[in-house]
Write an enzyme that holds these catalytic residues in place. Structure first.
Site: not given
Ligand code: F6P
Length: 355
Positions: A42, A103, A134, A157, A159, A161, A203
């Site tokens: 992300g 990804r 991660d 990120t 998040d 995390d 998430r």
């Molecule tokens: O970047 C992290 C995050 O924002 C999470 O909090 C979220 O669940 C996820 O990415 C969603 O990412 P995508 O829509 O790119 O799959």
């Protein structure tokens, strides 16, 4: 006389030794001639500032730098471009990532990773800087184990995390974006005497929800790390109604533990507390965009420089992060496996603020 010649001998030996150590370190420094950089997973505000920092640190130390587009997928497909210091002009303030992100399913296969390695060898690339979360680091660790290829991770990120750093790139910007949005929601909530459920990203982690909740003065904060329970949520909302509050905000993290999504939560509250008129707002991907905050730009600049310096110094399999406001390295596997715990004191502060 004897002791004088012994000291002289010692001086000669130590001079020779230091020359040897110097030669060794120059040799180690020269081993890394070309460094590649990519963004993966992300996107997060500050990724461009980190790319810029890696490219400019390479130029400073007279190393070549290559940008890899679309993360590991671009690595497999050989989507490379040479970057000079001037190629990263005017990107420090830009959101997103000029290198794009992806990804890659193919990188999870042995064949995919083999193609990636062959491309790196073909382009005479000696080391890789991976800016991501991660998942991206896990790919890097596997790749390093298979091909012994030098890798340094930069945590990127929203998040936050990741273990081994108090802040990941983009987290601070996302907090500010979300707080600004909730301030606006508060205006309309208050005009109509409404209760708003606002969902923020995260998430698996409640960093954004917890900090934004305190920063925006939320009535309740629901996060994955703590199960408030539906009864306590109703109780707390009832209490705030009785305390004379006409409008309220509940901040909900994507991964909260109530077992209900934010819309189901809103319905549940409306059914059980008919005195409330409830609305839902999902902030979503707007939290990942926008110009990075000054904090994120400075962090990106510091981490990029350190990543390049570690590689030149012959180090690998590390993540650069911020601890005690100092740039420090953490073993990459530890950064993936370790748990970055939330600050539970903030929950207590939030409770006191909603008296
Ligand atoms: O970047 C992290 C995050 O924002 C999470 O909090 C979220 O669940 C996820 O990415 C969603 O990412 P995508 O829509 O790119 O799959």
């Amino acid at each position: 006389m004897a002791s004088k010649s012994f000291s002289y001998l010692l001086l000669i030996v130590s001079l020779k030794m230091s020359k040897f150590v110097l030669l060794l370190s120059i040799k180690k420094m020269n081993k890394i001639k070309k460094i590649a950089v990519m963004t993966s997973g992300g996107d997060a505000p500050g990724m461009n500032a980190a790319i810029r920092s890696v490219v400019r640190a390479c130029a400073y130390y007279r190393k070549e730098c290559v940008g890899i587009y679309r993360g590991y997928q671009g690595l497999i497909e050989g989507d490379f471009e040479t970057f000079t210091a001037r190629d990263v002009n005017n990107i420090v303030q830009k959101g997103g990532t000029i290198l794009k992100s992806a990804r890659s399913k193919e990188f999870r296969t042995k064949e995919g990773r083999k193609k990636a390695y062959e491309n790196l060898k073909e382009h005479k690339i000696d080391a890789l800087v991976v800016i991501g979360g991660d998942g991206s680091f896990t790919g890097g660790v596997i790749f390093n184990k298979e091909y012994n290829f030098p890798i340094i991770g930069i945590p990127g990120t929203i998040d936050n995390d990741i273990y081994g750093t108090s802040h990941t790139l983009g987290y601070d910007t996302a907090l500010n974006t979300a707080v600004e949005a909730i301030d606006k929601i508060r205006d309309t909530a208050s005009s109509h005497n409404r209760l708003f459920f606002v969902e923020v990203m995260g998430r698996d982690a409640g960093f954004i929800a917890l900090n934004v909740g305190v920063g925006a003065g939320a009535e309740e904060i629901l996060i994955p790390e703590e199960d408030l329970g539906l009864d306590r949520l109703l109780e707390s909302l009832l209490k705030s109604k009785r305390a004379g509050k006409s409008s309220s905000i509940v901040v909900v993290s994507e991964g909260d533990k109530t077992g209900k999504n934010v819309f189901e939560l809103a319905n549940y509250v409306e059914e059980n507390l008919p005195e409330y008129e409830v609305r839902v707002s999902v902030l979503g991907h707007m939290q990942r965009g926008g110009s990075p905050s000054c904090f994120d730009r400075v962090l990106a600049s510091r981490l990029g420089v350190k990543a390049v310096e570690l590689l030149i110094d012959g180090k690998t399999n590390l993540m650069v992060g911020l601890r005690d406001n100092k740039v420090q390295a953490t073993d990459l596997e530890k950064a993936i496996k370790g748990i970055h715990a939330i600050n539970t004191e903030l929950l207590r502060v939030s409770d006191i603020m909603t008296v």
